[in-house]
Design a protein around this motif. Sequence first.
Motif, PDB file in Angstrom:
ATOM      1  N   ALA A  15       0.823  -1.203   0.000  1.00 28.83           N
ATOM      2  CA  ALA A  15       0.000   0.000   0.000  1.00 28.83           C
ATOM      3  C   ALA A  15       0.859   1.255   0.000  1.00 28.83           C
ATOM      4  CB  ALA A  15      -0.935  -0.014   1.210  1.00 28.83           C
ATOM      5  N   ARG A  16       1.881   1.262   0.836  1.00 29.19           N
ATOM      6  CA  ARG A  16       2.739   2.451   0.904  1.00 29.19           C
ATOM      7  C   ARG A  16       3.538   2.627  -0.388  1.00 29.19           C
ATOM      8  NH1 ARG A  16       2.619   1.049   6.398  1.00 29.19           N
ATOM      9  NH2 ARG A  16       1.853   2.805   7.670  1.00 29.19           N
ATOM     10  N   SER A  17       3.976   1.540  -0.950  1.00 30.01           N
ATOM     11  CA  SER A  17       4.701   1.629  -2.217  1.00 30.01           C
ATOM     12  C   SER A  17       3.815   2.219  -3.307  1.00 30.01           C
ATOM     13  CB  SER A  17       5.193   0.248  -2.649  1.00 30.01           C
ATOM     14  OG  SER A  17       6.154  -0.258  -1.738  1.00 30.01           O
ATOM     15  N   LEU A  18       2.558   1.780  -3.341  1.00 32.55           N
ATOM     16  CA  LEU A  18       1.630   2.299  -4.341  1.00 32.55           C
ATOM     17  C   LEU A  18       1.316   3.775  -4.081  1.00 32.55           C
ATOM     18  CD1 LEU A  18      -0.016   1.621  -6.842  1.00 32.55           C
ATOM     19  CD2 LEU A  18      -1.855   0.792  -5.348  1.00 32.55           C
ATOM     20  N   LEU A  19       1.188   4.140  -2.816  1.00 30.75           N
ATOM     21  CA  LEU A  19       0.942   5.543  -2.470  1.00 30.75           C
ATOM     22  C   LEU A  19       2.092   6.428  -2.938  1.00 30.75           C
ATOM     23  CD1 LEU A  19      -0.564   5.083   1.108  1.00 30.75           C
ATOM     24  CD2 LEU A  19      -1.716   6.222  -0.805  1.00 30.75           C
ATOM     25  N   VAL A  20       3.308   5.989  -2.723  1.00 29.02           N
ATOM     26  CA  VAL A  20       4.474   6.767  -3.160  1.00 29.02           C
ATOM     27  C   VAL A  20       4.511   6.842  -4.681  1.00 29.02           C
ATOM     28  CG1 VAL A  20       6.994   6.840  -3.220  1.00 29.02           C
ATOM     29  CG2 VAL A  20       5.808   6.299  -1.083  1.00 29.02           C
ATOM     30  N   ALA A  21       4.221   5.717  -5.318  1.00 34.99           N
ATOM     31  CA  ALA A  21       4.231   5.692  -6.784  1.00 34.99           C
ATOM     32  C   ALA A  21       3.194   6.638  -7.371  1.00 34.99           C
ATOM     33  CB  ALA A  21       3.972   4.268  -7.278  1.00 34.99           C
ATOM     34  N   ARG A  22       2.097   6.843  -6.657  1.00 28.99           N
ATOM     35  CA  ARG A  22       1.034   7.731  -7.136  1.00 28.99           C
ATOM     36  C   ARG A  22       1.193   9.167  -6.623  1.00 28.99           C
ATOM     37  NH1 ARG A  22      -0.590   6.164 -11.526  1.00 28.99           N
ATOM     38  NH2 ARG A  22      -2.343   7.621 -11.299  1.00 28.99           N
ATOM     39  N   GLY A  23       2.306   9.448  -5.932  1.00 30.22           N
ATOM     40  CA  GLY A  23       2.628  10.823  -5.566  1.00 30.22           C
ATOM     41  C   GLY A  23       2.052  11.312  -4.258  1.00 30.22           C
ATOM     42  N   ALA A  24       1.551  10.415  -3.394  1.00 37.63           N
ATOM     43  CA  ALA A  24       0.962  10.849  -2.128  1.00 37.63           C
ATOM     44  C   ALA A  24       1.973  11.525  -1.217  1.00 37.63           C
ATOM     45  CB  ALA A  24       0.334   9.660  -1.405  1.00 37.63           C
ATOM     46  N   ASP A  25       3.261  11.197  -1.402  1.00 37.51           N
ATOM     47  CA  ASP A  25       4.290  11.800  -0.545  1.00 37.51           C
ATOM     48  C   ASP A  25       4.687  13.195  -0.988  1.00 37.51           C
ATOM     49  OD1 ASP A  25       5.355  10.767  -2.900  1.00 37.51           O
ATOM     50  OD2 ASP A  25       7.324  10.377  -1.987  1.00 37.51           O
ATOM     51  N   THR A  26       4.125  13.681  -2.100  1.00 38.98           N
ATOM     52  CA  THR A  26       4.449  15.024  -2.580  1.00 38.98           C
ATOM     53  C   THR A  26       3.245  15.966  -2.539  1.00 38.98           C
ATOM     54  OG1 THR A  26       3.956  14.438  -4.886  1.00 38.98           O
ATOM     55  CG2 THR A  26       6.228  14.097  -4.108  1.00 38.98           C
ATOM     56  N   GLY A  68     -15.069  15.126   0.275  1.00 38.45           N
ATOM     57  CA  GLY A  68     -14.433  16.327   0.813  1.00 38.45           C
ATOM     58  C   GLY A  68     -13.037  16.570   0.279  1.00 38.45           C
ATOM     59  N   PHE A  69     -12.535  15.673  -0.575  1.00 39.29           N
ATOM     60  CA  PHE A  69     -11.171  15.786  -1.100  1.00 39.29           C
ATOM     61  C   PHE A  69     -11.216  15.286  -2.543  1.00 39.29           C
ATOM     62  CE2 PHE A  69      -6.772  14.128  -1.684  1.00 39.29           C
ATOM     63  CZ  PHE A  69      -6.064  15.299  -1.387  1.00 39.29           C
ATOM     64  N   ALA A  70     -11.258  16.221  -3.491  1.00 34.71           N
ATOM     65  CA  ALA A  70     -11.546  15.868  -4.884  1.00 34.71           C
ATOM     66  C   ALA A  70     -10.399  15.122  -5.564  1.00 34.71           C
ATOM     67  CB  ALA A  70     -11.886  17.133  -5.675  1.00 34.71           C
ATOM     68  N   ARG A  71      -9.172  15.351  -5.124  1.00 34.47           N
ATOM     69  CA  ARG A  71      -8.018  14.762  -5.815  1.00 34.47           C
ATOM     70  C   ARG A  71      -8.011  13.243  -5.619  1.00 34.47           C
ATOM     71  NH1 ARG A  71      -2.808  16.573  -7.288  1.00 34.47           N
ATOM     72  NH2 ARG A  71      -1.808  14.816  -8.371  1.00 34.47           N
ATOM     73  N   ASN A  72      -7.846  12.494  -6.702  1.00 30.68           N
ATOM     74  CA  ASN A  72      -7.744  11.039  -6.579  1.00 30.68           C
ATOM     75  C   ASN A  72      -6.364  10.574  -7.002  1.00 30.68           C
ATOM     76  OD1 ASN A  72      -7.979  11.431  -9.339  1.00 30.68           O
ATOM     77  ND2 ASN A  72      -9.244   9.615  -9.648  1.00 30.68           N
ATOM     78  N   LEU A  73      -5.949   9.438  -6.485  1.00 24.83           N
ATOM     79  CA  LEU A  73      -4.648   8.857  -6.819  1.00 24.83           C
ATOM     80  C   LEU A  73      -4.768   7.768  -7.868  1.00 24.83           C
ATOM     81  CD1 LEU A  73      -3.127   8.539  -3.217  1.00 24.83           C
ATOM     82  CD2 LEU A  73      -2.903  10.432  -4.840  1.00 24.83           C
ATOM     83  N   LEU A  74      -5.956   7.193  -7.975  1.00 22.06           N
ATOM     84  CA  LEU A  74      -6.237   6.185  -8.990  1.00 22.06           C
ATOM     85  C   LEU A  74      -7.640   6.405  -9.535  1.00 22.06           C
ATOM     86  CD1 LEU A  74      -5.053   2.657  -7.711  1.00 22.06           C
ATOM     87  CD2 LEU A  74      -4.233   3.867  -9.745  1.00 22.06           C
ATOM     88  N   PRO A  75      -7.851   6.256 -10.821  1.00 26.56           N
ATOM     89  CA  PRO A  75      -9.222   6.305 -11.344  1.00 26.56           C
ATOM     90  C   PRO A  75      -9.965   5.034 -10.959  1.00 26.56           C
ATOM     91  CG  PRO A  75      -7.682   5.765 -13.101  1.00 26.56           C
ATOM     92  CD  PRO A  75      -6.852   6.083 -11.887  1.00 26.56           C
ATOM     93  N   LEU A  76     -11.280   5.123 -10.934  1.00 25.41           N
ATOM     94  CA  LEU A  76     -12.085   3.968 -10.538  1.00 25.41           C
ATOM     95  C   LEU A  76     -11.900   2.789 -11.489  1.00 25.41           C
ATOM     96  CD1 LEU A  76     -15.408   5.731  -9.477  1.00 25.41           C
ATOM     97  CD2 LEU A  76     -13.674   4.714  -7.990  1.00 25.41           C
ATOM     98  N   GLU A  77     -11.524   3.073 -12.728  1.00 26.94           N
ATOM     99  CA  GLU A  77     -11.327   1.987 -13.686  1.00 26.94           C
ATOM    100  C   GLU A  77     -10.154   1.092 -13.297  1.00 26.94           C
ATOM    101  OE1 GLU A  77     -11.474   5.200 -14.459  1.00 26.94           O
ATOM    102  OE2 GLU A  77     -13.517   5.282 -15.290  1.00 26.94           O
ATOM    103  N   ARG A  78      -9.344   1.530 -12.321  1.00 27.98           N
ATOM    104  CA  ARG A  78      -8.157   0.746 -11.942  1.00 27.98           C
ATOM    105  C   ARG A  78      -8.262   0.244 -10.496  1.00 27.98           C
ATOM    106  NH1 ARG A  78      -3.227   4.510 -13.855  1.00 27.98           N
ATOM    107  NH2 ARG A  78      -2.040   2.825 -12.876  1.00 27.98           N
ATOM    108  N   ARG A  79      -9.484  -0.020 -10.041  1.00 27.02           N
ATOM    109  CA  ARG A  79      -9.692  -0.504  -8.681  1.00 27.02           C
ATOM    110  C   ARG A  79      -8.947  -1.815  -8.421  1.00 27.02           C
ATOM    111  NH1 ARG A  79     -15.897  -0.699  -6.972  1.00 27.02           N
ATOM    112  NH2 ARG A  79     -14.876  -1.633  -5.138  1.00 27.02           N
ATOM    113  N   GLU A  80      -8.811  -2.623  -9.453  1.00 29.75           N
ATOM    114  CA  GLU A  80      -8.164  -3.917  -9.256  1.00 29.75           C
ATOM    115  C   GLU A  80      -6.705  -3.773  -8.822  1.00 29.75           C
ATOM    116  OE1 GLU A  80      -7.408  -2.637 -13.423  1.00 29.75           O
ATOM    117  OE2 GLU A  80      -9.200  -2.768 -12.140  1.00 29.75           O
ATOM    118  N   GLU A  81      -6.053  -2.670  -9.178  1.00 33.93           N
ATOM    119  CA  GLU A  81      -4.666  -2.468  -8.762  1.00 33.93           C
ATOM    120  C   GLU A  81      -4.575  -2.298  -7.241  1.00 33.93           C
ATOM    121  OE1 GLU A  81      -2.394   0.458 -10.929  1.00 33.93           O
ATOM    122  OE2 GLU A  81      -3.610   0.134 -12.745  1.00 33.93           O
TER     123      GLU A  81
END
Length: 362
Positions: A15-26, A68-81
């Motif tokens: 989970a953390r690796s995916l969060l970093v890959a999607r830019g959550a740490d920036t 309450g937070f519009a920004r997403n890290l993944l589109p819904l079409e990629r829920r399987e990831e």
Amino acid sequence: MGRDTAAGDTAFEAARSLLVARGADTLEHPGGTLLAHLDRVEARLAAWGARDALRLAGLCHAFYGTDGFARNLLPLERREELAAAIGAEAEELVYLYASCDRDFSYAGLREEDGPFRDRFTSAVRTPTLRRRADFAELTAANELDLAAENPEARARWGGPLLRLFTRWRPLLSEAAFADAREILTLRGAEREAFLDGLERGDVRVGVVSHIASFHVTFVELGGVEGMMNIPEVSWRFYDLPGEIIAEGQELVFEVLDVDRSRDRISLSLKALEPDPLAAFARGGFGGVRTGRVTRTVPSGIFLLLADGVEAYVHHDDLDGRSPRAGDELNFEVRGVNRVTRRVRITLCRPPENPARPTPAPC
């Protein structure tokens, strides 16, 4: 509560690796970055004893954005990831949290049949009790972190949040609700400012937080608790406040008094209701009416004349009768005093033939 298995550890790492890959740490967020916020939410859930699936959902709850937070890290079409990283149950919780139409769903969340609307699809459904409790717990962890990290947000939304969590109390763990009270209750200068802005006659929204065994009702006003004594619940006649109100119920109250010396706010529901005695007095004279015996005492009876209006009849005025609770008696009104709230009545004489359908004369 520790993580359940080594597989659980792997899920947190993924989970953390995916969060970093999607830019959550920036991404900037109150208290630092979005990733720092997500880590704190997960840690808070862990401190409350949440199971791994809920902790993983807390860590990943922003992946699809929220109401309450519009920004997403993944589109819904990629829920399987995300499901592949954290597991199906945790991903379903993330979707549940992200999809919530809050304006529609919050009010009925604690109800067994409360509707929940998906803001992505507009579909309305009824989540299970387990899912509603998970949602409430995740919401509390998220909002309490924001309140703890952002004083401006806490000042603006802390009161409504504490009322909300008081309504949701049956869904929240004891640890979560205790945390909410600790973080959102007003103290010191904030409490003084709240009391300074409160005066007799004010009308405020509150949530019934506790009906005490000594029949005092406590009301969460939004960071400050008020209290309501038994006579102020309703004009209606009742034995216990729980017959009229329920814990978790949001109601509108009138402030009767702000006693700074005892640090007490006195509230009333009854003050906002029409006085039934006034309406009764306007239409209660002239003609025979029927009342119901509500209770008997050694010296007489109490007769319900109308909703919220009762009269005492001494046993000397019962003409030798011994009515029981629930019996109906005919009467005429002789006088009404709104100051003493006393209604003087005369009971009609019992009919000579009990089988007669017409009322006996007074």
